[in-house]
Design a protein around this motif. Sequence first.
Motif, PDB file in Angstrom:
ATOM      1  N   ILE A 261       8.539  -8.353   6.722  1.00  0.00           N
ATOM      2  CA  ILE A 261       7.204  -8.395   6.126  1.00  0.00           C
ATOM      3  C   ILE A 261       6.728  -6.954   5.966  1.00  0.00           C
ATOM      4  O   ILE A 261       6.740  -6.194   6.940  1.00  0.00           O
ATOM      5  N   ASN A 262       6.346  -6.581   4.738  1.00  0.00           N
ATOM      6  CA  ASN A 262       5.950  -5.207   4.478  1.00  0.00           C
ATOM      7  C   ASN A 262       4.634  -5.142   3.702  1.00  0.00           C
ATOM      8  O   ASN A 262       4.514  -5.739   2.634  1.00  0.00           O
ATOM      9  N   ALA A 263       3.680  -4.415   4.243  1.00  0.00           N
ATOM     10  CA  ALA A 263       2.456  -4.132   3.484  1.00  0.00           C
ATOM     11  C   ALA A 263       2.784  -3.031   2.481  1.00  0.00           C
ATOM     12  O   ALA A 263       3.495  -2.082   2.802  1.00  0.00           O
ATOM     13  N   VAL A 264       2.283  -3.172   1.265  1.00  0.00           N
ATOM     14  CA  VAL A 264       2.585  -2.189   0.210  1.00  0.00           C
ATOM     15  C   VAL A 264       1.341  -1.908  -0.631  1.00  0.00           C
ATOM     16  O   VAL A 264       0.343  -2.631  -0.554  1.00  0.00           O
ATOM     17  N   GLY A 265       1.437  -0.846  -1.438  1.00  0.00           N
ATOM     18  CA  GLY A 265       0.456  -0.580  -2.486  1.00  0.00           C
ATOM     19  C   GLY A 265       1.113  -0.862  -3.819  1.00  0.00           C
ATOM     20  O   GLY A 265       2.350  -0.827  -3.934  1.00  0.00           O
ATOM     21  N   SER A 266       0.323  -1.140  -4.865  1.00  0.00           N
ATOM     22  CA  SER A 266       0.916  -1.403  -6.180  1.00  0.00           C
ATOM     23  C   SER A 266       0.953  -0.138  -7.019  1.00  0.00           C
ATOM     24  O   SER A 266      -0.070   0.535  -7.200  1.00  0.00           O
ATOM     25  N   VAL A 267       2.147   0.180  -7.504  1.00  0.00           N
ATOM     26  CA  VAL A 267       2.347   1.295  -8.439  1.00  0.00           C
ATOM     27  C   VAL A 267       2.168   0.756  -9.857  1.00  0.00           C
ATOM     28  O   VAL A 267       1.629   1.424 -10.737  1.00  0.00           O
ATOM     29  N   ASN A 268       2.612  -0.462 -10.061  1.00  0.00           N
ATOM     30  CA  ASN A 268       2.475  -1.156 -11.343  1.00  0.00           C
ATOM     31  C   ASN A 268       1.081  -1.791 -11.410  1.00  0.00           C
ATOM     32  O   ASN A 268       0.754  -2.652 -10.595  1.00  0.00           O
ATOM     33  N   PRO A 269       0.256  -1.356 -12.385  1.00  0.00           N
ATOM     34  CA  PRO A 269      -1.133  -1.828 -12.415  1.00  0.00           C
ATOM     35  C   PRO A 269      -1.263  -3.325 -12.716  1.00  0.00           C
ATOM     36  O   PRO A 269      -2.333  -3.897 -12.531  1.00  0.00           O
ATOM     37  N   ASP A 270      -0.186  -3.969 -13.142  1.00  0.00           N
ATOM     38  CA  ASP A 270      -0.252  -5.412 -13.424  1.00  0.00           C
ATOM     39  C   ASP A 270      -0.173  -6.260 -12.153  1.00  0.00           C
ATOM     40  O   ASP A 270      -0.327  -7.481 -12.220  1.00  0.00           O
ATOM     41  N   ILE A 271       0.103  -5.648 -11.028  1.00  0.00           N
ATOM     42  CA  ILE A 271       0.234  -6.425  -9.778  1.00  0.00           C
ATOM     43  C   ILE A 271      -1.123  -6.474  -9.077  1.00  0.00           C
ATOM     44  O   ILE A 271      -1.661  -5.439  -8.687  1.00  0.00           O
ATOM     45  N   PRO A 272      -1.700  -7.681  -8.927  1.00  0.00           N
ATOM     46  CA  PRO A 272      -3.042  -7.773  -8.348  1.00  0.00           C
ATOM     47  C   PRO A 272      -3.093  -7.543  -6.833  1.00  0.00           C
ATOM     48  O   PRO A 272      -2.075  -7.644  -6.148  1.00  0.00           O
ATOM     49  N   VAL A 273      -4.286  -7.233  -6.354  1.00  0.00           N
ATOM     50  CA  VAL A 273      -4.568  -7.096  -4.915  1.00  0.00           C
ATOM     51  C   VAL A 273      -5.542  -8.204  -4.518  1.00  0.00           C
ATOM     52  O   VAL A 273      -6.595  -8.321  -5.143  1.00  0.00           O
ATOM     53  N   PRO A 274      -5.233  -9.066  -3.556  1.00  0.00           N
ATOM     54  CA  PRO A 274      -3.950  -9.140  -2.853  1.00  0.00           C
ATOM     55  C   PRO A 274      -2.979 -10.001  -3.632  1.00  0.00           C
ATOM     56  O   PRO A 274      -3.387 -10.859  -4.420  1.00  0.00           O
ATOM     57  N   SER A 275      -1.705  -9.784  -3.416  1.00  0.00           N
ATOM     58  CA  SER A 275      -0.690 -10.692  -3.961  1.00  0.00           C
ATOM     59  C   SER A 275       0.597 -10.472  -3.179  1.00  0.00           C
ATOM     60  O   SER A 275       0.723  -9.486  -2.445  1.00  0.00           O
ATOM     61  N   LEU A 276       1.525 -11.418  -3.346  1.00  0.00           N
ATOM     62  CA  LEU A 276       2.811 -11.307  -2.649  1.00  0.00           C
ATOM     63  C   LEU A 276       3.900 -10.939  -3.653  1.00  0.00           C
ATOM     64  O   LEU A 276       3.878 -11.402  -4.798  1.00  0.00           O
ATOM     65  N   ILE A 277       4.815 -10.133  -3.215  1.00  0.00           N
ATOM     66  CA  ILE A 277       5.947  -9.729  -4.058  1.00  0.00           C
ATOM     67  C   ILE A 277       7.224  -9.913  -3.240  1.00  0.00           C
ATOM     68  O   ILE A 277       7.281  -9.522  -2.070  1.00  0.00           O
ATOM     69  N   ILE A 278       8.226 -10.521  -3.880  1.00  0.00           N
ATOM     70  CA  ILE A 278       9.565 -10.598  -3.254  1.00  0.00           C
ATOM     71  C   ILE A 278      10.418  -9.583  -4.021  1.00  0.00           C
ATOM     72  O   ILE A 278      10.927  -9.884  -5.107  1.00  0.00           O
ATOM     73  N   PRO A 279      10.556  -8.365  -3.504  1.00  0.00           N
ATOM     74  CA  PRO A 279      11.251  -7.328  -4.289  1.00  0.00           C
ATOM     75  C   PRO A 279      12.743  -7.639  -4.456  1.00  0.00           C
ATOM     76  O   PRO A 279      13.339  -8.298  -3.597  1.00  0.00           O
TER      77      PRO A 279
END
Length: 244
Positions: free
Chosen positions: A84-102
């Motif tokens: 589980i990793n907290a991250v910031g979004s570099v891509n402006p299309d990714i909302p806060v908060p949201s989940l990403i499975i990289p």
Amino acid sequence: MMSQTTAVIGGTGFAEFVGMINERWQYRRTPFGPSTLVRGSVSGVDMVFLPRHGRPARFPPHAINYRANIRALRDLGIERIVAINAVGSVNPDIPVPSLIIPDQLIDYTWGRAHTFFDGAIHHVDFTEPFDAALREQLCTITSEVTSPYRLNGVYGCTQGPRLETAAEIRRMAADGCDIVGMTAMPEAALARELEMAYASICVNINPAAGLEGAHQMDFEAMSAALETGMAAVRKILEQLLLNG
Ligand code: HPA
């Protein structure tokens, strides 16, 4: 499906697994130093939870003993790790908060003890840094139990502990990064070296430096996003363990 021995490595905002029962905390010695973890059960399934920053949390990302943590899990017979990793979004299309499975990552860290093979020539394949089968399971569950989410993305791992400059984030965007965090590396590579399946659920808690809405890091907003995101993460993990 046969159930696999699962470990969850929790990070910022996920220092313990609420709902875990039969907890047995252990201080495990490894050739690389000690690691603290807890054995217990979730959804009726035995599993291991390892708080990456220690208990109490005191190791910043660059000072975590990633080798001790991964080796301690291997010694317990763990076959798959969900990070589980907290991250910031570099891509402006990714909302806060949201989940990403990289599905990919770029390593910008330096000076971390990052391999088990200091005394032998051994190159592991890392074309796909995250385990395909485990990612697929996480993607299926994520799309069923939560929103908003994104089922791919390039994780850029920075050294920290400071946050990035606006120019560093512009460079990461140009490199193809979607999200930025400080802890997926060398963790993911070490798991690969020991042949354990590894995948990550990232919680986006802030737009990265210099992006609209990020003129100043808003730590209060980050904690609110963390709380919402981690509640969703808990549901996903419970379902993963139930599914086996
Ligand atoms: N940068 C690096 N790591 C992070 C961030 C960020 O903006 N947010 C959460 N972890």
